[in-house]
Write a protein that holds these residues in place. Structure first.
Motif, PDB file in Angstrom:
ATOM      1  N   LEU A   1       0.818  -1.222   0.000  1.00 31.46           N
ATOM      2  CA  LEU A   1       0.000   0.000   0.000  1.00 31.46           C
ATOM      3  C   LEU A   1       0.849   1.268   0.000  1.00 31.46           C
ATOM      4  O   LEU A   1       0.343   2.351  -0.308  1.00 31.46           O
ATOM      5  CB  LEU A   1      -0.948   0.012   1.204  1.00 31.46           C
ATOM      6  N   SER A   2       2.127   1.134   0.355  1.00 27.62           N
ATOM      7  CA  SER A   2       3.000   2.318   0.332  1.00 27.62           C
ATOM      8  C   SER A   2       3.432   2.662  -1.097  1.00 27.62           C
ATOM      9  O   SER A   2       4.029   3.702  -1.338  1.00 27.62           O
ATOM     10  CB  SER A   2       4.234   2.084   1.204  1.00 27.62           C
TER      11      SER A   2
ATOM     12  N   PRO B   1       2.758   3.537  -5.175  1.00 26.32           N
ATOM     13  CA  PRO B   1       1.757   4.419  -5.809  1.00 26.32           C
ATOM     14  C   PRO B   1       0.684   3.656  -6.585  1.00 26.32           C
ATOM     15  O   PRO B   1       0.619   3.704  -7.804  1.00 26.32           O
ATOM     16  CB  PRO B   1       2.602   5.291  -6.743  1.00 26.32           C
TER      17      PRO B   1
ATOM     18  N   ARG C   1      -5.955   1.113  -3.754  1.00 29.61           N
ATOM     19  CA  ARG C   1      -6.361  -0.174  -3.173  1.00 29.61           C
ATOM     20  C   ARG C   1      -7.169  -0.995  -4.173  1.00 29.61           C
ATOM     21  O   ARG C   1      -7.053  -2.216  -4.230  1.00 29.61           O
ATOM     22  CB  ARG C   1      -7.184   0.065  -1.908  1.00 29.61           C
TER      23      ARG C   1
ATOM     24  N   ASP D   1      -8.417  -0.724   7.967  1.00 25.65           N
ATOM     25  CA  ASP D   1      -7.068  -0.333   8.371  1.00 25.65           C
ATOM     26  C   ASP D   1      -6.190  -1.572   8.380  1.00 25.65           C
ATOM     27  O   ASP D   1      -6.641  -2.638   8.779  1.00 25.65           O
ATOM     28  CB  ASP D   1      -7.083   0.255   9.787  1.00 25.65           C
TER      29      ASP D   1
ATOM     30  N   LYS E   1      -6.477   9.145  15.911  1.00 20.69           N
ATOM     31  CA  LYS E   1      -6.807   7.808  15.418  1.00 20.69           C
ATOM     32  C   LYS E   1      -7.306   6.957  16.578  1.00 20.69           C
ATOM     33  O   LYS E   1      -6.621   6.812  17.597  1.00 20.69           O
ATOM     34  CB  LYS E   1      -5.573   7.146  14.795  1.00 20.69           C
TER      35      LYS E   1
ATOM     36  N   TYR F   1      -8.732   3.161  17.254  1.00 22.68           N
ATOM     37  CA  TYR F   1      -9.001   1.819  16.723  1.00 22.68           C
ATOM     38  C   TYR F   1     -10.192   1.233  17.472  1.00 22.68           C
ATOM     39  O   TYR F   1     -10.304   1.398  18.679  1.00 22.68           O
ATOM     40  CB  TYR F   1      -7.799   0.903  16.914  1.00 22.68           C
TER      41      TYR F   1
ATOM     42  N   LYS G   1       1.543   4.845   9.309  1.00 22.04           N
ATOM     43  CA  LYS G   1       0.528   4.154   8.499  1.00 22.04           C
ATOM     44  C   LYS G   1      -0.504   5.137   7.955  1.00 22.04           C
ATOM     45  O   LYS G   1      -0.960   4.995   6.825  1.00 22.04           O
ATOM     46  CB  LYS G   1      -0.162   3.069   9.337  1.00 22.04           C
TER      47      LYS G   1
ATOM     48  N   LEU H   1       0.900   6.981   5.012  1.00 22.08           N
ATOM     49  CA  LEU H   1       1.012   6.187   3.791  1.00 22.08           C
ATOM     50  C   LEU H   1      -0.342   5.689   3.285  1.00 22.08           C
ATOM     51  O   LEU H   1      -0.407   5.003   2.266  1.00 22.08           O
ATOM     52  CB  LEU H   1       1.935   4.991   4.038  1.00 22.08           C
ATOM     53  N   GLY H   2      -1.397   6.010   4.032  1.00 22.40           N
ATOM     54  CA  GLY H   2      -2.724   5.563   3.599  1.00 22.40           C
ATOM     55  C   GLY H   2      -3.000   4.122   3.946  1.00 22.40           C
ATOM     56  O   GLY H   2      -3.969   3.542   3.461  1.00 22.40           O
ATOM     57  N   VAL H   3      -2.174   3.522   4.791  1.00 22.65           N
ATOM     58  CA  VAL H   3      -2.387   2.131   5.188  1.00 22.65           C
ATOM     59  C   VAL H   3      -3.490   2.066   6.249  1.00 22.65           C
ATOM     60  O   VAL H   3      -4.258   1.126   6.307  1.00 22.65           O
ATOM     61  CB  VAL H   3      -1.067   1.514   5.726  1.00 22.65           C
ATOM     62  N   ALA H   4      -3.548   3.100   7.089  1.00 17.85           N
ATOM     63  CA  ALA H   4      -4.644   3.236   8.060  1.00 17.85           C
ATOM     64  C   ALA H   4      -5.269   4.615   7.839  1.00 17.85           C
ATOM     65  O   ALA H   4      -4.628   5.506   7.255  1.00 17.85           O
ATOM     66  CB  ALA H   4      -4.120   3.097   9.473  1.00 17.85           C
ATOM     67  N   ARG H   5      -6.504   4.765   8.291  1.00 21.93           N
ATOM     68  CA  ARG H   5      -7.204   6.036   8.060  1.00 21.93           C
ATOM     69  C   ARG H   5      -7.389   6.786   9.364  1.00 21.93           C
ATOM     70  O   ARG H   5      -7.746   6.188  10.384  1.00 21.93           O
ATOM     71  CB  ARG H   5      -8.564   5.775   7.417  1.00 21.93           C
TER      72      ARG H   5
ATOM     73  N   PRO I   1      -1.936   8.185  -4.418  1.00 21.77           N
ATOM     74  CA  PRO I   1      -0.809   7.519  -5.065  1.00 21.77           C
ATOM     75  C   PRO I   1       0.250   8.492  -5.593  1.00 21.77           C
ATOM     76  O   PRO I   1       1.436   8.146  -5.624  1.00 21.77           O
ATOM     77  CB  PRO I   1      -1.464   6.732  -6.207  1.00 21.77           C
TER      78      PRO I   1
ATOM     79  N   ARG J   1       2.719   9.103  -2.943  1.00 25.73           N
ATOM     80  CA  ARG J   1       3.521   7.907  -2.627  1.00 25.73           C
ATOM     81  C   ARG J   1       4.570   7.613  -3.699  1.00 25.73           C
ATOM     82  O   ARG J   1       5.480   6.818  -3.459  1.00 25.73           O
ATOM     83  CB  ARG J   1       2.598   6.705  -2.411  1.00 25.73           C
TER      84      ARG J   1
END
Lengths: 273, 329
Positions: free
Chosen positions: A108-109, A111, A114, A272, B12, B14, B55, B58-62, B78, B81
């Motif tokens: 996901l890092s 470019p 998803r 997440d 954030k 969880y 995270k 990097l958009g891995v978590a919101r 993207p 990134r």
């Protein structure tokens, strides 16, 4: 486009590293070799003069066309049941591996969105299975057609059918895996649905015995869940060159698969990691 | 120059469980900037929210509240990134691949062209010291080798921002030195590096600025130099100070805690210079320091050395973060 192709390539290579996939490839190769070398047909003026299997003369009057259809039907049936079950066993863990911490966050890092990441993964799995289907079913079709000069083009339709039904069941893995990240649970539910389809296939006989409410429940399940067993009939008819009168089991299964991908995709997009 | 990373009131929470939902607040209104060209250390005890912050970036978590921007873009974009290289803490590379094969695939995913990949992969493997292991599958790599491969992966797209989560974890001292050298080179090239690490001595050697998180909140941020400098405190090494002088200066001069010698005696004598003693001087200002020196000289004390006291980053970190919450790495 480059990141998407990278994801596609990664998935194909992950599957290539699986022994079950190599097992499927070797079994397919063995079947093709047996049909090529162990089945000898002596065709004179478009009719079967004699047939030898492993050197032994086949007795009784065998119709050439029936022989071709029988071989194709057996191989397609095996590819449908055994092939799909093994392919799901090989590819199921791939999806949950994708969601592993340390793997998914690295992907996901990059470019890539998803949606494209998931599409690239599913595309890679489908591409590999398409390769195996074309190799086995396309190979059988070509060998038998060349040997017997009976060109049953309808049989080739069994390739997209087998692939689509694999895709439907893989959709279950994607949906369950997106929520639970559990390979075991994903495979249990997927195989459970296949087993349940054995019961759903007997819809006419079973609903005759049921009361109003239980009949309604059973019919709801029949129209909602994938009709994996009933689609075997479609594959069999195509193998025997017969027209398919009822495509409903296949179409309803496709809808079920599409719903699974949609649900799994939404969860994958929103969660997440 | 605008900051590479900009975070404002980031939150954030969880949530786990459906029947009895359990909520854990990982970030609680964190605001900070990471300037362009800095080597920035993100510090904090376990569970402080460091990885969550990375995270989110990097958009891995919101995020559940606040705002984070990466090169001015929203997290998960993207386009942002494309300029980032990332090495996660517990990376899981496909172990059936060799290092060049892995770099080839991750390079494609990072959007690096075929030409650039074929040029940069051998260069990077050489740079991280893996050119001897190009035929070996990653399954046969040691943890240190995997870390080097991971660093090569993070550098493949020539990123403007490199985010490293525990980059020297599992790497031997020689490897750590090499990784540190690479980070220094990147700094000289004007790249921004964000390091998330427990190894404070490593952070102290390479980072120019740090931020300390604790329990989801930002506790301190600034340059290491400014944060670790102890105000007007010096260590004095000199011949023993007469008792009456010591008594006269007792408000600003005190012996350093006694240490134990080999024969078991307690002494403040300097171990490296026999006959000399160590004292701590806390004058109000420079003039006060000079007044102390004058008085000592007048009373016949011979001064060997006066050095300003600087806390180590570790000392500072322990002071800032409640020690009870600190889990040793």
């Amino acid at each position: 486009m480059l990141p998407f192709l990278g994801m596609l390539q990664l998935t194909v290579r992950e599957l290539r590293a699986k022994k079950v996939i190599w097992g499927l490839f070797l079994i397919s190769s063995l079947v093709l070799l047996i049909v090529t070398f162990a089945l000898n047909l002596d065709v004179v003026d478009g009719t079967l003069a004699s047939a030898r299997i492993f050197g032994a003369e086949a007795t009784g009057g065998i119709d050439l066309e029936n022989l071709v259809f029988a071989v194709q039907s057996i191989v397609a049936g095996a590819a449908y049941w055994l092939g799909i079950l093994l392919a799901l066993f090989a590819s199921g863990p791939i999806f949950t591996t994708l969601l592993t911490k340390g793997h998914i966050d690295l992907l996901l890092s990059k470019p890539i969105s998803r949606t494209r990441l998931l599409t690239g993964h599913v595309g890679g799995v489908w591409l590999t299975m398409l390769g195996l289907c074309v190799y086995l079913l396309g190979g059988i079709w070509l060998i038998m057609s060349l040997k017997a000069e009976v060109w049953n083009a309808r049989f080739l339709l069994s390739i997209p059918i087998v692939l689509s039904m694999f895709g439907v069941m893989y959709g279950v893995i994607v949906a369950i895996g997106s929520f639970t990240r559990s390979t075991a649970l994903s495979l249990i539910v997927t195989y459970g649905l296949i087993v349940a389809s054995l019961g759903l296939a007997a819809v006419t006989q079973i609903t005759e015995q049921l009361g109003f409410v239980s009949k309604a429940v059973f019919l709801t399940l029949y129209h909602t869940l994938p009709n994996f067993t009933e689609v075997t009939t479609i594959v069999s008819k195509l193998s025997q060159g017969e027209p398919v009168s009822d495509w409903y089991p296949f179409l309803s299964s496709i809808l079920f698969g599409a719903a699974c991908y949609l649900i799994g995709g939404i969860k994958f997009y929103r969660r997440d990691f | 120059m605008p900051p590479v990373i900009s975070i404002a009131s980031l939150e954030k929470t969880y949530q786990s469980g459906i029947i009895r939902p359990k909520r854990v607040r990982a970030l609680d209104g964190v605001s900070m900037d990471v300037p362009s060209g800095s080597v920035f250390g993100l510090l904090g005890p376990n569970g402080a929210g460091k990885t969550t912050m990375v995270k989110i970036l990097l958009g891995v978590a919101r995020a559940t509240g606040g705002e984070a921007r990466l090169f001015g873009h929203a997290p998960g974009d993207p386009d942002a990134r494309k300029r980032v290289g990332y090495l996660p803490e517990k990376h899981e590379f496909p172990d059936f691949l060799t290092a060049p094969q892995m770099l080839e695939i991750y390079g494609q995913m990072a959007g690096v062209s075929d030409t650039d990949r074929s040029r940069r992969i051998p260069q990077l493997l050489d740079r991280v010291g893996l050119s001897h292991a190009t035929d070996q599958k990653l399954s046969g790599f040691s943890k240190g080798m995997l870390q080097r491969a991971g660093l090569a992966q993070a550098l493949l797209n020539e990123p403007d921002l490199l985010i490293l989560d525990e980059p020297t974890d599992g790497v031997d001292p020689v490897g750590r030195r090499e990784i540190r050298d690479i980070l220094v080179e990147l700094k000289e090239e004007g790249k921004t590096v964000l390091i998330n690490s427990h190894l404070l001595s490593e952070v102290e050697k390479v980072c120019t600025e740090i931020a300390i998180l604790n329990d989801g909140t930002l506790v301190r941020t600034g340059s290491i130099e400014s944060l670790t400098a102890a105000d007007q405190t010096y260590t004095l090494s000199c011949t023993p100070i007469p008792d009456d002088t010591l008594a006269a200066l007792k408000d600003i001069l005190e012996p350093v805690d006694a240490s134990t010698t080999q024969d078991g005696k307690r002494t403040t004598e300097s171990a490296s210079a026999p006959g000399l003693r160590r004292y701590r001087v806390r004058p109000d200002d420079r003039a006060g320091l000079n007044a102390v020196i004058d008085r000592l000289r007048r009373d016949g004390v011979e001064i060997d050395e006066i050095t300003p006291v600087r806390q180590t980053l570790e000392d500072y970190f322990i002071d800032v973060v409640n020690p009870r919450d600190t889990v040793p790495a």
